[in-house]
Motif scaffolding. Structure first.
Motif, PDB file in Angstrom:
ATOM      1  N   HIS A  50       0.830  -1.215   0.000  1.00 42.23           N
ATOM      2  CA  HIS A  50       0.000   0.000   0.000  1.00 42.23           C
ATOM      3  C   HIS A  50       0.862   1.262   0.000  1.00 42.23           C
ATOM      4  O   HIS A  50       2.086   1.215   0.150  1.00 42.23           O
ATOM      5  N   GLY A  51       0.199   2.398  -0.126  1.00 44.95           N
ATOM      6  CA  GLY A  51       0.883   3.674  -0.222  1.00 44.95           C
ATOM      7  C   GLY A  51       0.949   4.440   1.080  1.00 44.95           C
ATOM      8  O   GLY A  51       0.651   3.921   2.161  1.00 44.95           O
ATOM      9  N   ASN A  52       1.326   5.704   0.974  1.00 43.64           N
ATOM     10  CA  ASN A  52       1.562   6.569   2.123  1.00 43.64           C
ATOM     11  C   ASN A  52       0.288   6.763   2.944  1.00 43.64           C
ATOM     12  O   ASN A  52      -0.732   7.222   2.427  1.00 43.64           O
ATOM     13  N   GLY A  53       0.330   6.377   4.214  1.00 40.40           N
ATOM     14  CA  GLY A  53      -0.809   6.561   5.099  1.00 40.40           C
ATOM     15  C   GLY A  53      -1.899   5.526   4.966  1.00 40.40           C
ATOM     16  O   GLY A  53      -2.899   5.591   5.697  1.00 40.40           O
ATOM     17  N   ASP A  54      -1.751   4.569   4.064  1.00 40.41           N
ATOM     18  CA  ASP A  54      -2.803   3.577   3.830  1.00 40.41           C
ATOM     19  C   ASP A  54      -2.545   2.291   4.618  1.00 40.41           C
ATOM     20  O   ASP A  54      -1.602   2.204   5.398  1.00 40.41           O
ATOM     21  N   SER A  55      -3.392   1.295   4.394  1.00 43.77           N
ATOM     22  CA  SER A  55      -3.249   0.008   5.061  1.00 43.77           C
ATOM     23  C   SER A  55      -3.506  -1.108   4.064  1.00 43.77           C
ATOM     24  O   SER A  55      -3.910  -0.873   2.920  1.00 43.77           O
TER      25      SER A  55
END
Length: 471
Positions: A50-55
């Protein structure tokens, strides 16, 4: 339904011939495996980043589409980085943030687990946005070239979100910074930025990605050039695919992005881009919290994926027209040390309300569309109430984790307001907040055919409503 687009003419969008030729042999093998009954176990495991700040939960619909096309569930693994936000300065420690080195080390450990569990020799890596940085770093600097067969990067800002030396010069998102400068250094005499034995593909938008824009609007620097273009996610030496009108997250989570990925891995189009329902959906996931921002503790908006032990969860079936509960709770549970909840056997046609309560958080009512298939990625995060909202009678949040709102492109409304409050042209906003007046009542959110119905709850009693879109 958008089909994967053929890249436009020109150097920035050219699919390199040698990349296609290099992929042909492995694609033929994967296609043969996918097409023969009884040998699905030969399909390689896929690790989703996943990307920045995701889960990990953001990959839910992508996993469903792979499963609907015969990929074994046990060979689809989405990682959950405990601290998913990047540092402002990659060279300096920052509370609750990860460096590029820490990100790569976590990915390497997860790949090792998957290889051990499956007995496979290699994995496929699929990443969105910042997740693509960890993939590239692992393959180039962490030994990943020996254990990765294919790498797919959706919306990864490979040449930076900005390329300006004066602004956060040591950020991993700065195209002129040390991290990306080293990562993009040529790997061969042809000047390629990536090369074999790994087969590479990037997926980008034709101009609707908020993090591939020539103007700094989406990074708080409106009117200032970023020196980045829509072609910024492309990599020399990779197969570079352009999808029309998709936004930053849809470069990975849209049906078109799935189709492009499946085609790249197997050499053939998927049998379906739809999600094929199961008779019963077995659901589980993790409850995680929000850290307190060191800059603004009252904001309560410091994302992490750490478990929230002791949280209380209740799940209800609700009326799809009113959001009212249909009977007693389907599940009531106190979350343990690992943060995991479930399993819950649910009707795949049921609309559900998840109620999460934990000390220091508002009691959060999360309303979701039906789950057509089983998932272990139904991750839940209770809200904290910002001081600015405390005086409101109620607070309701509409969120679209797998994409953004674009009034010029999408059909959408929230509690009768179209577009939803805060939605801006250019696909750069993924949530909307309203403060419903009066007693508790029905709330309706609609987005491109998906309809989520919930209820408002009194903010004075520390309750918040979240209407979460799945698609």
């Amino acid at each position: 339904m958008t089909r994967p687009a053929r890249p436009a003419a020109g150097a920035g969008a050219t699919i390199r011939r040698r990349a296609l030729l290099a992929a042909a042999a492995s694609a033929a093998l994967l296609s043969a495996c996918a097409g023969r009954p009884g040998v699905q176990a030969e399909l390689p495991p896929i690790v989703f980043v996943h990307g920045n700040g995701d889960s990990a939960s953001i990959w839910q619909t992508v996993l469903w589409r792979f499963e609907s096309n015969g990929w074994p569930r046990e060979r689809l693994h989405a990682i959950d980085l405990p601290y998913p936000l990047a540092r402002d300065d990659d060279t300096r420690a920052q509370p609750g943030r990860t460096s590029t080195a820490e990100h790569m080390a976590f990915l390497k450990a997860e790949v090792d687990k998957v290889l051990k569990a499956t007995g496979a020799r290699q994995v496929v890596l699929v990443g969105n946005s910042r997740g693509g940085y960890a993939i590239r770093n692992f393959i180039r600097n962490g030994g990943g070239d020996r254990v990765v067969s294919h790498a797919v990067l959706g919306g990864t800002p490979n040449h930076g979100v900005w390329a300006v030396k004066e602004f956060l010069p040591n950020s991993e998102f700065n195209g002129t910074g040390p991290f990306l400068t080293a990562l993009n250094a040529p790997v061969n005499a042809a000047g390629d930025e990536v090369a074999g034995p790994v087969k590479w593909m990037t997926i980008r938008s034709d101009g609707n990605d908020k993090f591939a824009q020539p103007d700094g609007m989406w990074i708080g620097r409106r009117g200032q050039p970023t020196h980045v273009t829509a072609a910024g996610p492309e990599l020399k030496g990779a197969t570079n695919v352009v999808l029309p009108r998709v936004d930053h997250r849809e470069t990975s989570f849209s049906p078109a992005a799935f189709a492009a990925t499946f085609q790249f891995l197997t050499g053939r189009a998927p049998a379906t881009q739809a999600i094929v329902p199961e008779p019963v959906a077995v659901l589980s996931g993790k409850v995680s919290g929000l850290g307190l921002s060191p800059v603004d503790p009252a904001s309560g908006n410091f994302a992490n994926n750490l478990p929230l032990p002791g949280a209380q969860l209740a799940v209800y079936a609700v009326d799809p027209s009113t959001g009212e509960r249909r009977g007693a709770a389907l599940l009531e549970q106190v979350v343990g040390a690992d943060g995991r909840w479930g399993p819950l056997r649910a009707d795949p046609k049921a609309h559900l309300e998840f109620v999460v309560a934990a000390p220091g958080y508002a009691t959060t009512h999360i309303y979701r569309s039906p789950f057509p298939r089983s998932s272990s990625l139904v991750n839940l995060r209770p809200e904290r109430i910002a001081q600015a909202d405390r005086s409101a009678p109620a607070l309701a949040i509409l969120t679209r984790p797998r994409g953004y709102f674009d009034p010029a492109r999408d059909r959408m409304s929230f509690d009768g307001q179209s577009p939803p409050p805060g939605a801006l042209p250019g696909a750069g906003v993924s949530s909307s907040r309203i403060r419903p007046a009066g007693p508790p009542r029905t709330l309706v959110a609609e987005f491109n055919g998906e309809r989520v119905v919930g209820r408002s709850w009194p903010l004075a009693d520390d309750h918040v409503s979240v209407l979460e879109l799945t698609y």
